[in-house]
Motif scaffolding. Sequence first.
Motif, PDB file in Angstrom:
ATOM      1  N   TRP A  80      46.728  25.337  41.321  1.00  0.00           N
ATOM      2  CA  TRP A  80      46.109  24.642  40.193  1.00  0.00           C
ATOM      3  C   TRP A  80      45.918  23.181  40.566  1.00  0.00           C
ATOM      4  O   TRP A  80      46.645  22.302  40.129  1.00  0.00           O
ATOM      5  N   ALA A  81      44.917  22.935  41.438  1.00  0.00           N
ATOM      6  CA  ALA A  81      44.695  21.587  41.955  1.00  0.00           C
ATOM      7  C   ALA A  81      43.230  21.415  42.309  1.00  0.00           C
ATOM      8  O   ALA A  81      42.517  22.392  42.532  1.00  0.00           O
ATOM      9  N   GLU A  82      42.797  20.177  42.362  1.00  0.00           N
ATOM     10  CA  GLU A  82      41.422  19.897  42.779  1.00  0.00           C
ATOM     11  C   GLU A  82      41.299  20.194  44.265  1.00  0.00           C
ATOM     12  O   GLU A  82      42.128  19.752  45.062  1.00  0.00           O
ATOM     13  N   GLN A  83      40.281  20.970  44.615  1.00  0.00           N
ATOM     14  CA  GLN A  83      40.069  21.390  45.993  1.00  0.00           C
ATOM     15  C   GLN A  83      38.620  21.821  46.161  1.00  0.00           C
ATOM     16  O   GLN A  83      37.898  21.969  45.184  1.00  0.00           O
ATOM     17  N   THR A  84      38.223  21.999  47.390  1.00  0.00           N
ATOM     18  CA  THR A  84      36.855  22.435  47.654  1.00  0.00           C
ATOM     19  C   THR A  84      36.859  23.865  48.172  1.00  0.00           C
ATOM     20  O   THR A  84      37.867  24.369  48.651  1.00  0.00           O
ATOM     21  N   TYR A  85      35.729  24.504  48.044  1.00  0.00           N
ATOM     22  CA  TYR A  85      35.534  25.860  48.570  1.00  0.00           C
ATOM     23  C   TYR A  85      34.951  25.723  49.962  1.00  0.00           C
ATOM     24  O   TYR A  85      34.032  24.946  50.130  1.00  0.00           O
ATOM     25  N   PRO A  86      35.423  26.338  51.002  1.00  0.00           N
ATOM     26  CA  PRO A  86      36.422  27.392  51.072  1.00  0.00           C
ATOM     27  C   PRO A  86      37.849  26.912  51.291  1.00  0.00           C
ATOM     28  O   PRO A  86      38.738  27.734  51.423  1.00  0.00           O
ATOM     29  N   THR A  87      38.093  25.598  51.316  1.00  0.00           N
ATOM     30  CA  THR A  87      39.456  25.108  51.492  1.00  0.00           C
ATOM     31  C   THR A  87      40.376  25.684  50.422  1.00  0.00           C
ATOM     32  O   THR A  87      41.528  25.990  50.684  1.00  0.00           O
ATOM     33  N   GLY A  88      39.853  25.878  49.231  1.00  0.00           N
ATOM     34  CA  GLY A  88      40.636  26.434  48.131  1.00  0.00           C
ATOM     35  C   GLY A  88      40.696  27.947  48.141  1.00  0.00           C
ATOM     36  O   GLY A  88      40.743  28.572  47.095  1.00  0.00           O
ATOM     37  N   THR A  89      40.690  28.559  49.319  1.00  0.00           N
ATOM     38  CA  THR A  89      40.791  30.014  49.421  1.00  0.00           C
ATOM     39  C   THR A  89      42.223  30.390  49.768  1.00  0.00           C
ATOM     40  O   THR A  89      42.800  29.861  50.713  1.00  0.00           O
ATOM     41  N   ASN A  90      42.794  31.290  48.971  1.00  0.00           N
ATOM     42  CA  ASN A  90      44.178  31.713  49.147  1.00  0.00           C
ATOM     43  C   ASN A  90      44.253  33.230  49.110  1.00  0.00           C
ATOM     44  O   ASN A  90      43.456  33.887  48.436  1.00  0.00           O
ATOM     45  N   THR A  91      45.218  33.794  49.821  1.00  0.00           N
ATOM     46  CA  THR A  91      45.415  35.238  49.813  1.00  0.00           C
ATOM     47  C   THR A  91      46.853  35.568  49.470  1.00  0.00           C
ATOM     48  O   THR A  91      47.769  34.765  49.700  1.00  0.00           O
ATOM     49  N   VAL A  92      47.043  36.761  48.910  1.00  0.00           N
ATOM     50  CA  VAL A  92      48.380  37.253  48.601  1.00  0.00           C
ATOM     51  C   VAL A  92      48.352  38.766  48.733  1.00  0.00           C
ATOM     52  O   VAL A  92      47.356  39.409  48.399  1.00  0.00           O
ATOM     53  N   ASP A  93      49.422  39.341  49.271  1.00  0.00           N
ATOM     54  CA  ASP A  93      49.555  40.794  49.376  1.00  0.00           C
ATOM     55  C   ASP A  93      50.405  41.280  48.207  1.00  0.00           C
ATOM     56  O   ASP A  93      51.480  40.724  47.945  1.00  0.00           O
ATOM     57  N   VAL A  94      49.919  42.318  47.516  1.00  0.00           N
ATOM     58  CA  VAL A  94      50.610  42.860  46.349  1.00  0.00           C
ATOM     59  C   VAL A  94      50.757  44.363  46.540  1.00  0.00           C
ATOM     60  O   VAL A  94      49.802  45.049  46.914  1.00  0.00           O
ATOM     61  N   VAL A  95      51.965  44.879  46.273  1.00  0.00           N
ATOM     62  CA  VAL A  95      52.204  46.314  46.358  1.00  0.00           C
ATOM     63  C   VAL A  95      51.884  46.942  45.010  1.00  0.00           C
ATOM     64  O   VAL A  95      52.415  46.518  43.977  1.00  0.00           O
ATOM     65  N   ILE A  96      50.994  47.923  45.021  1.00  0.00           N
ATOM     66  CA  ILE A  96      50.679  48.716  43.835  1.00  0.00           C
ATOM     67  C   ILE A  96      51.456  50.016  44.004  1.00  0.00           C
ATOM     68  O   ILE A  96      51.200  50.793  44.928  1.00  0.00           O
ATOM     69  N   ASP A  97      52.446  50.259  43.132  1.00  0.00           N
ATOM     70  CA  ASP A  97      53.356  51.392  43.307  1.00  0.00           C
ATOM     71  C   ASP A  97      52.698  52.744  43.074  1.00  0.00           C
ATOM     72  O   ASP A  97      52.974  53.699  43.777  1.00  0.00           O
ATOM     73  N   ASP A  98      51.880  52.846  42.066  1.00  0.00           N
ATOM     74  CA  ASP A  98      51.246  54.111  41.721  1.00  0.00           C
ATOM     75  C   ASP A  98      49.757  53.891  41.584  1.00  0.00           C
ATOM     76  O   ASP A  98      49.320  52.832  41.135  1.00  0.00           O
ATOM     77  N   PRO A  99      48.975  54.911  41.944  1.00  0.00           N
ATOM     78  CA  PRO A  99      47.539  54.777  41.675  1.00  0.00           C
ATOM     79  C   PRO A  99      47.353  54.704  40.162  1.00  0.00           C
ATOM     80  O   PRO A  99      47.796  55.582  39.432  1.00  0.00           O
ATOM     81  N   CYS A 100      46.797  53.617  39.718  1.00  0.00           N
ATOM     82  CA  CYS A 100      46.693  53.434  38.277  1.00  0.00           C
ATOM     83  C   CYS A 100      45.714  52.309  37.964  1.00  0.00           C
ATOM     84  O   CYS A 100      45.202  51.641  38.856  1.00  0.00           O
ATOM     85  N   SER A 101      45.519  52.114  36.682  1.00  0.00           N
ATOM     86  CA  SER A 101      44.726  50.979  36.231  1.00  0.00           C
ATOM     87  C   SER A 101      45.588  49.729  36.266  1.00  0.00           C
ATOM     88  O   SER A 101      46.717  49.737  35.785  1.00  0.00           O
ATOM     89  N   VAL A 102      45.066  48.682  36.856  1.00  0.00           N
ATOM     90  CA  VAL A 102      45.785  47.425  37.005  1.00  0.00           C
ATOM     91  C   VAL A 102      44.985  46.336  36.309  1.00  0.00           C
ATOM     92  O   VAL A 102      43.769  46.250  36.487  1.00  0.00           O
ATOM     93  N   GLU A 103      45.675  45.506  35.519  1.00  0.00           N
ATOM     94  CA  GLU A 103      44.995  44.384  34.875  1.00  0.00           C
ATOM     95  C   GLU A 103      45.058  43.169  35.794  1.00  0.00           C
ATOM     96  O   GLU A 103      46.136  42.745  36.212  1.00  0.00           O
ATOM     97  N   LEU A 104      43.886  42.639  36.114  1.00  0.00           N
ATOM     98  CA  LEU A 104      43.770  41.414  36.904  1.00  0.00           C
ATOM     99  C   LEU A 104      43.271  40.309  35.985  1.00  0.00           C
ATOM    100  O   LEU A 104      42.283  40.495  35.268  1.00  0.00           O
TER     101      LEU A 104
END
Length: 124
Positions: A80-104
């Motif tokens: 949550w900061a002032e930044q430029t694109y693509p400098t403001g590109t971030n990634t995260v790995d998330v484990v989805i336990d079951d095949p299901c509907s996920v709210e993003l």
Amino acid sequence: QESYWSNQSLSGVADYTTTSPTLNHDWVYGSPDASVTVNGFSGRFTRTVDFPTAGTYRFTVGSDDGQRLFVNGTEVLEDWAEQTYPTGTNTVDVVIDDPCSVELVLEYYESTGNARVSLDWVAL
């Protein structure tokens, strides 16, 4: 659903609400709608996505300026900061336990200058 406010804090009643099939917006020096200020606006993007298999997924958020990503109500990425694109590109790995509907939920704010935000994911 996409909701936009003419402030950077996602507060009050949204000035504009819409839907779009993807979350990849590049307003350049504009805003999502004439009812939203060109600078100093924010947006909240809510999607329910069916993940067909359990496993690890890599989420990538790009923004100019701030960003926060929630998966099923848990904040998994915050810049949550002032930044430029693509400098403001971030990634995260998330484990989805079951095949299901996920709210993003992706929250975003624009300060000044270019306005851009994107969200993508891929199974690992």
